[in-house]
Design a protein around this motif. Structure first.
Motif, PDB file in Angstrom:
ATOM      1  N   VAL A   1       3.461  28.018  20.691  1.00 38.52           N
ATOM      2  CA  VAL A   1       3.670  27.940  19.250  1.00 38.52           C
ATOM      3  C   VAL A   1       3.810  29.365  18.725  1.00 38.52           C
ATOM      4  CG1 VAL A   1       2.629  27.340  17.031  1.00 38.52           C
ATOM      5  CG2 VAL A   1       2.455  25.748  18.965  1.00 38.52           C
ATOM      6  N   GLN A   2       4.939  29.643  18.120  1.00 36.04           N
ATOM      7  CA  GLN A   2       5.191  30.970  17.569  1.00 36.04           C
ATOM      8  C   GLN A   2       4.316  31.207  16.341  1.00 36.04           C
ATOM      9  OE1 GLN A   2       7.325  33.576  18.624  1.00 36.04           O
ATOM     10  NE2 GLN A   2       6.204  34.673  17.022  1.00 36.04           N
ATOM     11  N   GLY A   3       3.603  32.322  16.354  1.00 32.35           N
ATOM     12  CA  GLY A   3       2.799  32.695  15.203  1.00 32.35           C
ATOM     13  C   GLY A   3       3.556  33.642  14.293  1.00 32.35           C
ATOM     14  N   ARG A   4       2.822  34.269  13.393  1.00 28.42           N
ATOM     15  CA  ARG A   4       3.438  35.224  12.486  1.00 28.42           C
ATOM     16  C   ARG A   4       3.583  36.597  13.119  1.00 28.42           C
ATOM     17  NH1 ARG A   4       1.738  33.261   6.484  1.00 28.42           N
ATOM     18  NH2 ARG A   4       1.640  31.047   7.001  1.00 28.42           N
ATOM     19  N   THR A   5       3.022  36.729  14.300  1.00 27.08           N
ATOM     20  CA  THR A   5       3.193  37.934  15.095  1.00 27.08           C
ATOM     21  C   THR A   5       3.394  37.516  16.537  1.00 27.08           C
ATOM     22  OG1 THR A   5       2.126  39.992  15.852  1.00 27.08           O
ATOM     23  CG2 THR A   5       0.689  38.139  15.359  1.00 27.08           C
ATOM     24  N   ASP A   6       3.934  38.401  17.353  1.00 31.86           N
ATOM     25  CA  ASP A   6       4.160  38.078  18.762  1.00 31.86           C
ATOM     26  C   ASP A   6       2.921  38.279  19.618  1.00 31.86           C
ATOM     27  OD1 ASP A   6       6.779  37.309  18.374  1.00 31.86           O
ATOM     28  OD2 ASP A   6       7.590  39.308  18.766  1.00 31.86           O
ATOM     29  N   SER A   7       1.870  38.899  19.085  1.00 33.85           N
ATOM     30  CA  SER A   7       0.634  39.016  19.852  1.00 33.85           C
ATOM     31  C   SER A   7       0.059  37.631  20.087  1.00 33.85           C
ATOM     32  CB  SER A   7      -0.368  39.908  19.132  1.00 33.85           C
ATOM     33  OG  SER A   7      -0.740  39.345  17.890  1.00 33.85           O
ATOM     34  N   MET A   8      -0.607  37.440  21.230  1.00 30.71           N
ATOM     35  CA  MET A   8      -0.915  36.090  21.699  1.00 30.71           C
ATOM     36  C   MET A   8      -2.411  35.845  21.887  1.00 30.71           C
ATOM     37  SD  MET A   8       1.881  35.677  24.741  1.00 30.71           S
ATOM     38  CE  MET A   8       3.643  35.683  24.447  1.00 30.71           C
ATOM     39  N   ILE A   9      -2.793  34.612  21.642  1.00 28.29           N
ATOM     40  CA  ILE A   9      -4.032  34.035  22.139  1.00 28.29           C
ATOM     41  C   ILE A   9      -3.630  32.971  23.153  1.00 28.29           C
ATOM     42  CG2 ILE A   9      -6.086  32.686  21.582  1.00 28.29           C
ATOM     43  CD1 ILE A   9      -6.057  33.973  18.810  1.00 28.29           C
ATOM     44  N   VAL A  10      -4.177  33.042  24.355  1.00 30.46           N
ATOM     45  CA  VAL A  10      -3.846  32.080  25.398  1.00 30.46           C
ATOM     46  C   VAL A  10      -5.027  31.116  25.555  1.00 30.46           C
ATOM     47  CG1 VAL A  10      -3.186  31.739  27.803  1.00 30.46           C
ATOM     48  CG2 VAL A  10      -2.414  33.783  26.587  1.00 30.46           C
ATOM     49  N   ILE A  11      -4.756  29.843  25.324  1.00 30.86           N
ATOM     50  CA  ILE A  11      -5.781  28.803  25.395  1.00 30.86           C
ATOM     51  C   ILE A  11      -5.522  27.992  26.658  1.00 30.86           C
ATOM     52  CG2 ILE A  11      -6.821  26.832  24.201  1.00 30.86           C
ATOM     53  CD1 ILE A  11      -5.655  28.056  21.597  1.00 30.86           C
ATOM     54  N   THR A  12      -6.534  27.873  27.507  1.00 34.12           N
ATOM     55  CA  THR A  12      -6.310  27.352  28.851  1.00 34.12           C
ATOM     56  C   THR A  12      -7.295  26.253  29.230  1.00 34.12           C
ATOM     57  OG1 THR A  12      -7.694  29.112  29.800  1.00 34.12           O
ATOM     58  CG2 THR A  12      -5.339  29.537  29.665  1.00 34.12           C
ATOM     59  N   ALA A  13      -6.844  25.415  30.152  1.00 32.88           N
ATOM     60  CA  ALA A  13      -7.668  24.426  30.836  1.00 32.88           C
ATOM     61  C   ALA A  13      -6.935  24.096  32.130  1.00 32.88           C
ATOM     62  CB  ALA A  13      -7.867  23.169  29.985  1.00 32.88           C
ATOM     63  N   HIS A  14      -7.595  23.446  33.071  1.00 28.10           N
ATOM     64  CA  HIS A  14      -6.889  23.054  34.295  1.00 28.10           C
ATOM     65  C   HIS A  14      -6.827  21.530  34.392  1.00 28.10           C
ATOM     66  CE1 HIS A  14     -10.303  21.799  37.003  1.00 28.10           C
ATOM     67  NE2 HIS A  14     -11.001  22.634  36.259  1.00 28.10           N
ATOM     68  N   PHE A  15      -5.645  21.036  34.787  1.00 29.48           N
ATOM     69  CA  PHE A  15      -5.458  19.586  34.858  1.00 29.48           C
ATOM     70  C   PHE A  15      -5.697  19.031  36.247  1.00 29.48           C
ATOM     71  CE2 PHE A  15      -1.178  21.159  35.839  1.00 29.48           C
ATOM     72  CZ  PHE A  15      -0.796  20.353  36.900  1.00 29.48           C
ATOM     73  N   ASP A  16      -5.795  19.864  37.266  1.00 26.09           N
ATOM     74  CA  ASP A  16      -5.993  19.361  38.628  1.00 26.09           C
ATOM     75  C   ASP A  16      -7.462  19.008  38.871  1.00 26.09           C
ATOM     76  OD1 ASP A  16      -7.100  21.911  40.702  1.00 26.09           O
ATOM     77  OD2 ASP A  16      -6.560  22.326  38.632  1.00 26.09           O
ATOM     78  N   HIS A  17      -7.691  18.197  39.896  1.00 25.68           N
ATOM     79  CA  HIS A  17      -9.062  17.918  40.334  1.00 25.68           C
ATOM     80  C   HIS A  17      -9.055  17.696  41.848  1.00 25.68           C
ATOM     81  CE1 HIS A  17     -13.246  17.339  39.657  1.00 25.68           C
ATOM     82  NE2 HIS A  17     -13.251  16.097  40.096  1.00 25.68           N
ATOM     83  N   LEU A  18      -9.995  16.945  42.373  1.00 20.70           N
ATOM     84  CA  LEU A  18     -10.245  16.904  43.809  1.00 20.70           C
ATOM     85  C   LEU A  18      -9.504  15.808  44.548  1.00 20.70           C
ATOM     86  CD1 LEU A  18     -14.108  17.557  43.756  1.00 20.70           C
ATOM     87  CD2 LEU A  18     -12.250  19.220  44.010  1.00 20.70           C
ATOM     88  N   GLY A  19      -8.897  14.874  43.822  1.00 23.29           N
ATOM     89  CA  GLY A  19      -8.096  13.858  44.485  1.00 23.29           C
ATOM     90  C   GLY A  19      -8.915  12.738  45.102  1.00 23.29           C
ATOM     91  N   ASN A  20      -8.441  12.247  46.245  1.00 27.47           N
ATOM     92  CA  ASN A  20      -9.061  11.125  46.957  1.00 27.47           C
ATOM     93  C   ASN A  20      -9.750  11.666  48.207  1.00 27.47           C
ATOM     94  OD1 ASN A  20      -9.446   8.815  48.701  1.00 27.47           O
ATOM     95  ND2 ASN A  20      -8.030   7.682  47.376  1.00 27.47           N
TER      96      ASN A  20
END
Length: 316
Positions: free
Chosen positions: A117-136
């Motif tokens: 999402v473009q803000g009013r400046t090009d400086s960034m906040i990176v918001i993260t999570a991981h979608f992978d897990h351990l499987g079967n």
């Protein structure tokens, strides 16, 4: 040095969100005028967030292990959600592939899913999570509802919110693959040095949905004490207790400084805050299912984190 007028304006920004439309003008350190206008309700769509959590942690996702059919299904779902929300991809695409050598010394492909999402400046906040897990494993599906479908679903909700309420900083919403294989998706992401030069901070979510004692930790203030007053000033939802710690070397195993996807950012010198709960009885077990998530806590946790993101966006 931040001026008293700036701090007062930011406190108003955080606390009068219930009053309608909030518009705050404050001076940045460089002297420019910063005009921030957000929907004053400042709430996320928790009903959709819970639906996303339910779908991502269902048996038919197969535990979302990197390189499996379940992982591909989760990727398709996440891309579809971002497209439905009309959240643009990062650098023109939602899907960002990378390769790595796993613990068995085999080359593998991973895929990060990233919105922007473009803000009013090009400086960034990176918001993260991981979608992978351990499987079967041995015939049992490890669905990873808290670890980390909870963080992934919350990041989708934040992407929806900021796509409707333009932030000051540009927001990158990075859903990483192969965290369980050694933070591989995050490590690949931070190799983009041109991008990294624009990043003001990383906010990482990993296990934010399950605490029977209503405790959410914000780790990282030991390394970045300037963030602690900001976090102390935000609104905490419901009965949630926002705690600090799990970020000092003397804590050993309980030092979370490099325990999740914020670790590669930290190692590159990017300031971070990591939101998470302490290990619980379902951690890395087949019982980490949607049905074990205390939904009132999860909703309060996600909303509190949004309040923190708004405060960081205003005060960085």
């Amino acid at each position: 040095m931040t001026s008293p007028k700036f701090l007062l304006a930011m406190r108003i920004y955080v606390y009068i969100l219930i009053a309608g439309i909030v518009s705050i003008s404050c001076a940045s350190k460089e002297g420019e005028k910063r005009q921030i206008t957000v929907n004053a309700d400042a709430v996320i769509d928790t009903a959709q967030m819970i639906q996303d959590l339910r779908i991502l942690s269902a048996d038919d996702m197969g535990g979302r292990r990197t390189g499996t059919v379940g992982s591909a299904k989760a990727q398709a779902y996440l891309i579809g959600r971002l497209e439905n929300l009309e959240v643009p991809g990062y650098k023109g695409s939602h899907s960002h592939q990378f390769t790595f050598i796993n613990r068995e010394e085999q080359e593998m492909w991973g895929t990060n899913i990233i919105g922007y999402v473009q803000g009013r400046t090009d400086s960034m906040i990176v918001i993260t999570a991981h979608f992978d897990h351990l499987g079967n494993r041995e015939g049992e599906i490890y669905n990873g509802a808290d670890d980390d479908a909870s963080g992934t679903a919350a990041v989708l909700a934040f992407a929806d919110f900021f796509n409707q309420n333009q932030p000051y900083h540009s927001m990158v919403f990075a859903l990483f693959d192969a965290e369980e294989m050694g933070l591989r998706g995050a490590r690949a992401f931070v190799e983009d040095e041109d991008m990294l030069a624009k990043v003001k901070m990383n906010i990482n979510l990993d296990m934010v949905g399950n605490s029977l004692v209503n405790e959410l930790y914000a780790a990282g203030t030991y390394h970045h004490p300037q963030f602690k007053p900001i976090l102390e000033g935000i609104e905490k939802e419901g009965e949630l207790n926002l705690l600090f710690g799990h970020d000092t070397p003397e804590e050993g195993y309980n030092d979370w400084t490099t325990a999740s996807d914020h670790g590669p950012f930290h190692q590159k010198g990017v300031p971070f805050i990591y939101f998470g709960v302490e290990d619980h009885e379902h951690y890395h077990k087949p019982s980490d299912d949607f049905e074990t998530i205390p939904l009132p806590f999860y909703k309060a946790s996600a909303q509190t984190i949004l309040n923190a993101i708004l405060a960081f966006d205003a005060q960085l």
